[in-house]
Design a protein around this motif. Structure first.
Motif, PDB file in Angstrom:
ATOM      1  N   ASP A 177     -32.097  22.921 -24.340  1.00  0.00           N
ATOM      2  CA  ASP A 177     -30.651  22.818 -24.136  1.00  0.00           C
ATOM      3  C   ASP A 177     -30.344  22.751 -22.634  1.00  0.00           C
ATOM      4  OD1 ASP A 177     -27.883  22.996 -25.140  1.00  0.00           O
ATOM      5  OD2 ASP A 177     -27.877  24.915 -24.074  1.00  0.00           O
ATOM      6  N   ARG A 182     -29.085  22.430 -29.413  1.00  0.00           N
ATOM      7  CA  ARG A 182     -28.178  23.526 -29.756  1.00  0.00           C
ATOM      8  C   ARG A 182     -27.448  23.206 -31.053  1.00  0.00           C
ATOM      9  NH1 ARG A 182     -29.288  27.839 -27.990  1.00  0.00           N
ATOM     10  NH2 ARG A 182     -28.826  27.581 -25.789  1.00  0.00           N
ATOM     11  N   GLN A 235     -22.399  18.666 -25.757  1.00  0.00           N
ATOM     12  CA  GLN A 235     -23.360  19.424 -26.543  1.00  0.00           C
ATOM     13  C   GLN A 235     -24.747  18.806 -26.471  1.00  0.00           C
ATOM     14  OE1 GLN A 235     -21.524  19.262 -30.423  1.00  0.00           O
ATOM     15  NE2 GLN A 235     -21.568  21.480 -30.574  1.00  0.00           N
ATOM     16  N   SER A 236     -25.757  19.663 -26.518  1.00  0.00           N
ATOM     17  CA  SER A 236     -27.101  19.116 -26.635  1.00  0.00           C
ATOM     18  C   SER A 236     -27.451  19.043 -28.116  1.00  0.00           C
ATOM     19  CB  SER A 236     -28.115  20.000 -25.905  1.00  0.00           C
ATOM     20  OG  SER A 236     -28.454  21.123 -26.693  1.00  0.00           O
TER      21      SER A 236
END
Ligand SMILES: Nc1nc2c(ncn2[C@@H]2O[C@H](COP(=O)(O)OP(=O)(O)OP(=O)(O)O)[C@@H](O)[C@H]2O)c(=O)[nH]1
Ligand SMILES: [Mg+2]
Length: 317
Positions: free
Chosen positions: A38, A302, A298-299
Motif C-alpha cells: 500500500d 488495501r 486507494q491502492s
C-alpha cells in the motif's frame, strides 16, 4: 505513528528487498505485506518497462546492455526476469540463453528472476505486486517476459511502456501484429542489428505493419510507435534507446500515466478477487456499493483487504 514498512525495506537494502519479494511470493495477503505494498503504491517513482518477444530474440542481452548505460546516467535499475523455462517444450531454445547479471556490490542495480512454473494467473498477480514494490525504489523497473500467447497481455497489465523485440527475418511477428492479436507495443525493437540488411528490411516491414494496424485500430494518433534496430553491446544504440524510453515516459506523464496505472490496479483487483473467491464472490462484490471500483486515492492492495473482510462478514452472516 507505526513504523514505515517501506522505509524499513529501503534501509535494509537489496537483502531486505529480496526478503520482501519472497514474502509477497509466499502470501500477498499478510497484513504486513499489505501495508508495505500500500505504501509502495503511493510512492511510485520508477518508470516500468516491459520487454517481451519470442524466445531467444535477445531480450536479456538488450537488458544487460541497457543496465550499464542507465547506470552511467546515474539512474537506478531493478529487473524482474520472468523465467518461463518450464513452459517450453524441449531444451533446444534454451541452449544459449543469456542470464542477466548485476554487480552485487552496486546498490543501484537489483535483479530478480521469478519462475513462471504452471501458474500463469498467479504469476501475473505476483509480478504486479513485485513491480509495485520495486518502482518505489528504482528509477527504472524492467520486466522481461517471453512473448508466448498470454504473457503479452500480461506485460501490458503491469508496464508503463511495452517494448516488443522482433527477430530479423521473422515473418511471424509481422503476421501476428497484422492479425491484430497482439496488443500494440509502445516501442518496437528489431534485435541483432549486426545481421545487417535482414534487420533493416525487418524494421521496414514492421513500420509498415504498425502503420496499417495503428490505422485500423485508431491507435496511431497520439503516439507513433517507433521502430528501432539495436545490436547488443553498441553503446550509441543504447543511448538512442534510452532516449526513446524517455520520450515515451514523457508522453505518458503528459496525460495517460495515472489513468493507465489506475486501470492496471483495478484489473489487478478484479482478477485477484476472482482468484480468491471465484465468479460468485465477484458477483457478490459487484453488487455492493462501489464494489469493484477502485477510488483514485486507494491502492488495490488495501482495497482487496477491505473487500475480503467485508466478504467474509457477508458470507458468514
Ligand atoms: N548476433 C547477435 N546475437 C545476439 C544479439 N543479441 C542476442 N544475441 C544472441 O541470441 C541468443 C539469445 O539471447 P538472449 O538475450 O538470451 O535472448 P532472450 O530473448 O532473453 O531469450 P529467452 O529469455 O530465452 O527468451 C544468445 O546466443 C545471444 O548471444 C545481437 O544483438 N546480435
Ligand atoms: Mg531472456
Amino acid at each position: 505513528m507505526p513504523e514505515s514498512q517501506l522505509t524499513r525495506v529501503r534501509d535494509g537494502g537489496k537483502r531486505a528487498l529480496a526478503d520482501a519479494l519472497a514474502r509477497i511470493e509466499a502470501s500477498s495477503l499478510a497484513p504486513e505485506t499489505i501495508d508495505l505494498l500500500d505504501e509502495a503504491y503511493h510512492n511510485a517513482k520508477g518508470h516500468v518497462i516491459g520487454i517481451t518477444g519470442p524466445p531467444g530474440v535477445g531480450k536479456s542481452t538488450l537488458i544487460a546492455a541497457l543496465i550499464p548505460a542507465l547506470r552511467a546516467q546515474g539512474q537506478t535499475v531493478g529487473v524482474i526476469a520472468i523465467d518461463p523455462s518450464s513452459q517450453r517444450s524441449g531444451g533446444a531454445l534454451l541452449g544459449d540463453r543469456i542470464r542477466i547479471e548485476g554487480d552485487p556490490a552496486d546498490p543501484g542495480v537489483f535483479i530478480r528472476s521469478m519462475a513462471a512454473r504452471d501458474r500463469l494467473g498467479g504469476l501475473a498477480a505476483i509480478t504486479a505486486s513485485a513491480v509495485t514494490l520495486m518502482r518505489a525504489f528504482y528509477d527504472r523497473v524492467i520486466v522481461e517476459t517471453v512473448g508466448v500467447g498470454q504473457s503479452e497481455t500480461d506485460i501490458a497489465s503491469v508496464a508503463d511502456s511495452v517494448l516488443l523485440c522482433v527477430q530479423p527475418g521473422s515473418g511471424d511477428s509481422l503476421q501476428y501484429m497484422k492479425a491484430g492479436i497482439a496488443e500494440i507495443p509502445d516501442i518496437a525493437v528489431v534485435t541483432k542489428a549486426d545481421l545487417g540488411a535482414l534487420a533493416i528490411q525487418t524494421a521496414r516491414d514492421l513500420r509498415a505493419a504498425l502503420t496499417t494496424t495503428g490505422k485500423a485500430t485508431g491507435h496511431a494518433a497520439a503516439w507513433q510507435v517507433p521502430v528501432l534496430t539495436v545490436a547488443s553491446g553498441r553503446d550509441e544504440a543504447m543511448i538512442e534507446f534510452i532516449d526513446m524510453l524517455d520520450q515515451h515516459r514523457d508522453h505518458l506523464q503528459s496525460g495517460q500515466l495515472a489513468e493507465r496505472r489506475h486501470h492496471q490496479a483495478e484489473a489487478w483487483l478484479v482478477s485477484s478477487l476472482k482468484e480468491a473467491y471465484g465468479r460468485e464472490g465477484l458477483t457478490l462484490i459487484g453488487s455492493m456499493k462501489d464494489g469493484l471500483r477502485l477510488g483514485d486515492d486507494q491502492s488495490p492492495f488495501r482495497r482487496l483487504e477491505t473487500l475480503s473482510r467485508r466478504l467474509s462478514v457477508q458470507i458468514s452472516s
